[in-house]
Design an enzyme around this catalytic site. Structure first.
Site, PDB file in Angstrom:
ATOM      1  CG  ASP A  77      36.415  39.373  42.429  1.00 22.47           C
ATOM      2  OD1 ASP A  77      36.152  39.088  41.250  1.00 22.47           O
ATOM      3  OD2 ASP A  77      36.221  40.498  42.928  1.00 22.47           O
TER       4      ASP A  77
ATOM      5  CG  ASP B 239      39.054  41.752  40.319  1.00 23.98           C
ATOM      6  OD1 ASP B 239      40.007  41.305  39.636  1.00 23.98           O
ATOM      7  OD2 ASP B 239      37.864  41.706  39.953  1.00 23.98           O
TER       8      ASP B 239
ATOM      9  NE  ARG C 198      38.563  42.542  33.018  1.00 26.13           N
ATOM     10  CZ  ARG C 198      37.353  42.655  33.566  1.00 26.13           C
ATOM     11  NH1 ARG C 198      37.174  42.327  34.835  1.00 26.13           N
ATOM     12  NH2 ARG C 198      36.339  43.095  32.851  1.00 26.13           N
TER      13      ARG C 198
END
Length: 322
Positions: free
Chosen positions: A137, A163, A216
């Site tokens: 990430d 995230d 997302r």
């Protein structure tokens, strides 16, 4: 006007400090507290669920330009304001502790190669930095509260861009420019994590520029309500927002352009949550799917007209615009 005023405050805070010492690549600064007031490197203040986050305000100011110096600063106990100058290539994920402000200097602050991990922390600001080419990430937030992620560029992470998961709460993600990114923003990592996540994962996403990001934007589990407002969805590939697994998402005042699937219920093996859409604008885009009911956010906010969002967001999002 608010952004201009804040920029001058940042310039003033840096201008009045005087170098005290350089140890291990970490430059500490001190100055006349009366002249430097308010002593904060962060520009502006968060609205939404992350309101009240102050980061390292009131703590010492340090400049870092190496991985070792960055790690040392982020591990320091107590409030600290950390200014990144130049590119810092990480060899491994770096943890952020409580009461920290991490901010890029001008447009030069870059973190690459690995994850900035906000874990088991409270009161963290991440602002005006470029995150690129992480091996996982770009920014990961878990078991953390009162976090403000603002005016960053995020690109090329091999997993998520930003995230947020594992019982995290009271977070604002604002004015970021996300591009060249597939899995962009995940909120809630697993359908079976309700014991930790139910009643938490309250996040405000506003004035972000989703610039060709594929999916997302965000994908949400359990958070209810989650507020997605005044963002610019620009040629998003697979889908914009997905509400899944007991989530409740308010999608409000956004502009969707060249985005076939702006928002929907369910994703993959995850069942549908609730999603309410209002006051959005669509240009060469689908209409989206909504259903269920979502509570209004528990805070006041100013909503920009959706028709003006492309100009507002492209002018104001990302590094170097505060």
């Amino acid at each position: 006007m608010r952004r201009t005023s804040a920029r001058l405050k940042l310039g003033g805070a840096v201008a009045v400090v005087t170098a005290a010492a350089t140890v291990g690549g970490l430059t500490a600064w001190s100055g006349n507290a009366a002249e430097a007031e308010p002593q904060t490197l962060a520009v502006g203040s968060p609205e939404g669920y992350g309101a009240g986050t102050t980061g390292g305000a009131g703590g010492d100011v340090v400049q870092v330009s190496s991985e070792d110096a960055l790690v040392s600063a982020l591990e320091t106990d107590g409030p600290l304001q950390i200014e990144v100058t130049g590119t810092i290539a990480l060899s491994d994920a770096v943890d952020v502790t409580s009461d920290k402000t991490l901010i890029g200097s001008g447009t030069s602050g870059v973190i690459s190669g690995a994850t900035l991990n906000v874990s088991e922390a409270d009161n963290v600001i991440i602002q005006n930095l470029t995150f690129r080419d992480s091996d996982d990430d770009g920014i990961n937030v878990e078991y953390s509260t009162n976090v403000w992620i603002d005016h960053n560029d995020v690109t090329g992470a091999s997993d998520g861009g930003i995230d947020i998961k594992r019982a995290s709460d009271n977070i604002t993600v604002s004015w970021n420019h996300m591009y060249d990114q597939d899995k962009n923003m995940l909120l809630g990592h697993d359908d079976d994590n309700g014991s930790e996540d139910s009643g938490r994962l309250h996040v405000s996403y506003h004035h972000n520029w989703f610039d060709g990001t594929n999916q997302r934007n965000p994908r949400v589990r359990f958070g209810n309500p989650v507020h997605v407002y005044n963002n610019y969805y620009d040629s998003v590939g697979s889908y914009g927002v997905a509400s899944t697994q007991e989530a409740g998402v308010l999608v409000e005042g956004n502009f969707f352009e060249n985005t076939e699937d702006p928002f929907h219920l369910g994703e993959g093996d995850s069942p549908g949550g609730s999603l309410v859409a209002r006051d959005n604008e669509f240009s060469n885009s689908g209409e989206g799917e909504q259903g269920g009911s979502v509570s209004n956010p528990s805070y006041g906010y100013d909503l920009d007209p959706a028709s003006e969002i492309p100009g507002i967001v492209t002018a104001g999002a990302g590094v170097g615009t505060i």
